[in-house]
Design an enzyme around this catalytic site. Structure first.
Site, PDB file in Angstrom:
ATOM      1  CE  LYS A 279       8.137   0.284   9.540  1.00  0.00           C
ATOM      2  NZ  LYS A 279       7.861   0.446   7.694  1.00  0.00           N
TER       3      LYS A 279
ATOM      4  NE  ARG B 144       3.896  -5.864   8.010  1.00  0.00           N
ATOM      5  CZ  ARG B 144       4.716  -7.256   8.380  1.00  0.00           C
ATOM      6  NH1 ARG B 144       4.803  -7.440   9.540  1.00  0.00           N
ATOM      7  NH2 ARG B 144       5.562  -7.335   7.238  1.00  0.00           N
TER       8      ARG B 144
ATOM      9  CG  ASP C 233       9.520   5.555   2.993  1.00  0.00           C
ATOM     10  OD1 ASP C 233       8.655   5.709   4.605  1.00  0.00           O
ATOM     11  OD2 ASP C 233      10.529   4.944   2.696  1.00  0.00           O
TER      12      ASP C 233
ATOM     13  CB  THR D 215       4.402   1.211   6.779  1.00  0.00           C
ATOM     14  OG1 THR D 215       4.997   1.766   8.322  1.00  0.00           O
ATOM     15  CG2 THR D 215       4.985   0.539   5.939  1.00  0.00           C
TER      16      THR D 215
ATOM     17  CD  GLU E 190      -9.641  -6.915  -9.200  1.00  0.00           C
ATOM     18  OE1 GLU E 190     -10.374  -6.652  -8.442  1.00  0.00           O
ATOM     19  OE2 GLU E 190      -9.013  -7.457  -9.702  1.00  0.00           O
TER      20      GLU E 190
ATOM     21  CE1 TYR F  66      -8.404  -8.950  -6.313  1.00  0.00           C
ATOM     22  CE2 TYR F  66      -9.616 -11.687  -6.202  1.00  0.00           C
ATOM     23  CZ  TYR F  66      -8.275 -11.573  -5.924  1.00  0.00           C
ATOM     24  OH  TYR F  66      -7.238 -11.844  -6.624  1.00  0.00           O
TER      25      TYR F  66
END
Ligand code: DSN
Length: 416
Positions: free
Chosen positions: A227, A233, A198, A224, A54, A52
């Site tokens: 692609k 991902r 985008d 993203t 953060e 983790y």
């Protein structure tokens, strides 16, 4: 690699192997998919997933970040180097969360915003009614031109003058042509709107210099990473320095908790790959194949939306062949050619069973399938769509497809 899964959970191991086989033995034409490299996949499956983190480099809420900070720094620096962005955030979990963070950072609920309509090639998060963006904002959709099927920049300008949007989104998920960022900039400046690009679909092409870059023109750019960027991902946001603090705060703590550090490492690796000369060669092959496939399909009587393509994708209206998009996509899938049904501009049919299919060449180019093979591919597509209910045709094509495609090993797949 699957030994541990095999002994712990044979059911899941069998399904992973089956999916691996499916991916190896079929022709992947889903425009948003690709094969990430083995290095990217190893990073995604590494111990980084256990941590983790953060916060951001140098200011994390949990201890033990000495390696994570360096990984995130490398990812950011490489993405900056590729795109020339002033500020980069690689923490969004994917493209939709990246777009959500931009709304959360830069506009208020109820503000007017504009995006390309979903059936016209935009994305759900560009203001479509059922999405958060169409629910919590006063969203207006600009269209493509009915004749040319190209973005109707004049109509976009007219709507902008009328609704005075706070933010205009210029971006695509099913539009096969160059997006003219400058046309959007002129309108955004005239009406005092922020301009967001985008580039989820085309970021790899932008990285390779095969599509104009929105970075010098737009305030914020989202993407993203899986692609045409060919990474894991994930998502990323690039912006001008003046928006950096707002964007970072919107991603964390605004919308997300800890970033997926395994994904961040995958993005860093993909960015390193995108900086190599071979990436440009690959991206050129993607575009050349899409153009060649489009030409081959046109010659066989298929109607291509906009008449062709400038990027990695083709949108085909299959209704002229007496079949809907859903049935065409299902028939092709049965024959080992995997694409998706897609709405076309001004589609008289419903989104679940639209008039079109969308095809992309990024994944096949990652296997070394190139423009020279597109005649064969078009012939298979033609044969299946001419007889979508014929199981014998599907079986015959599937067998030919398997023989053809397995000669082109896909990056990152297990040997099967
Ligand atoms: N699912 C992506 C695509 O196929 O374009 C967008 O979210």
């Amino acid at each position: 690699m699957l030994d541990a899964i095999q002994s712990q959970d044979p059911e899941i191991a069998a399904l992973i192997l089956a999916e691996n086989r499916r991916q190896a033995e079929t022709i992947r034409l889903i425009a948003s998919e690709n094969y990430a490299s083995k290095a990217v996949q190893d990073a995604v499956g590494s111990a980084l997933a256990n941590k983790y983190s953060e916060g951001y480099g140098g200011k994390r809420y949990y201890e033990g970040q000495e390696n994570i900070d360096e990984i995130e720094r490398l990812a950011i620096e490489r993405v900056k180097q590729i795109f020339g962005a002033e500020h980069v955030n690689v923490q969004p979990y994917s493209g939709s969360p990246a777009n959500m963070a931009v709304y959360f950072a830069l506009v208020k609920a109820g503000d007017p915003v504009m995006g390309l309509g979903l059936p016209h090639g935009g994305h759900l998060t560009h203001g479509w009614g059922v999405n958060f963006s169409g629910t919590y904002y006063d969203a207006h959709q600009y269209p493509v031109d009915r004749e040319t099927e190209l973005i109707d920049y004049d109509e976009m300008a007219r709507i902008a003058r009328e609704v005075r949007p706070k933010m205009i989104i210029a971006g695509i998920s099913a539009y096969p042509r160059v997006v003219e960022w400058d046309r959007f900039r002129e309108v955004a400046d005239e009406v005092g709107a922020l301009l967001v690009a985008d580039i989820a679909h085309i970021s790899g092409l932008v990285a390779a210099g095969l599509h104009p870059s929105p970075i010098p023109v737009c305030d914020v750019v989202t993407s993203t990473t899986h692609k045409t960027f060919r990474g894991p991902r994930g998502g990323m946001i690039m912006c001008r320095a003046e928006h950096a603090a707002a964007i970072d705060k919107a991603v964390f703590p605004g919308l997300q908790g800890g970033p997926h550090n395994n994904t961040t490492a995958g993005i860093a690796i993909a960015a390193k790959e995108a900086l190599q000369p071979e990436f440009k060669v690959w991206a050129q092959a993607v575009v050349d194949s899409a153009r060649a496939l489009g030409e081959q399909l046109s010659e066989r009587g298929f109607r291509l939306i906009t008449g062709g393509t400038d990027n990695h994708m083709i949108v085909v209206d299959v209704t002229a062949r007496g079949v809907g998009g859903r049935k065409a996509a299902a028939a092709l899938n049965a024959a080992g050619i995997v694409c998706n049904a897609n709405s076309i501009p001004f589609d008289p049919r419903k989104p679940w069973d639209p008039s079109g299919i969308r095809i992309g060449t990024a994944a096949i180019a990652s296997r070394g399938v190139g423009a020279e093979h597109m005649g064969r591919l078009a012939a298979w597509i033609d044969r299946v769509i001419a007889a979508p209910d014929d199981a014998a045709v599907a079986a015959a094509v599937r067998s030919e497809v398997r023989e053809f495609i397995t000669a082109f090993p896909a990056p990152g797949l297990l040997d099967s």
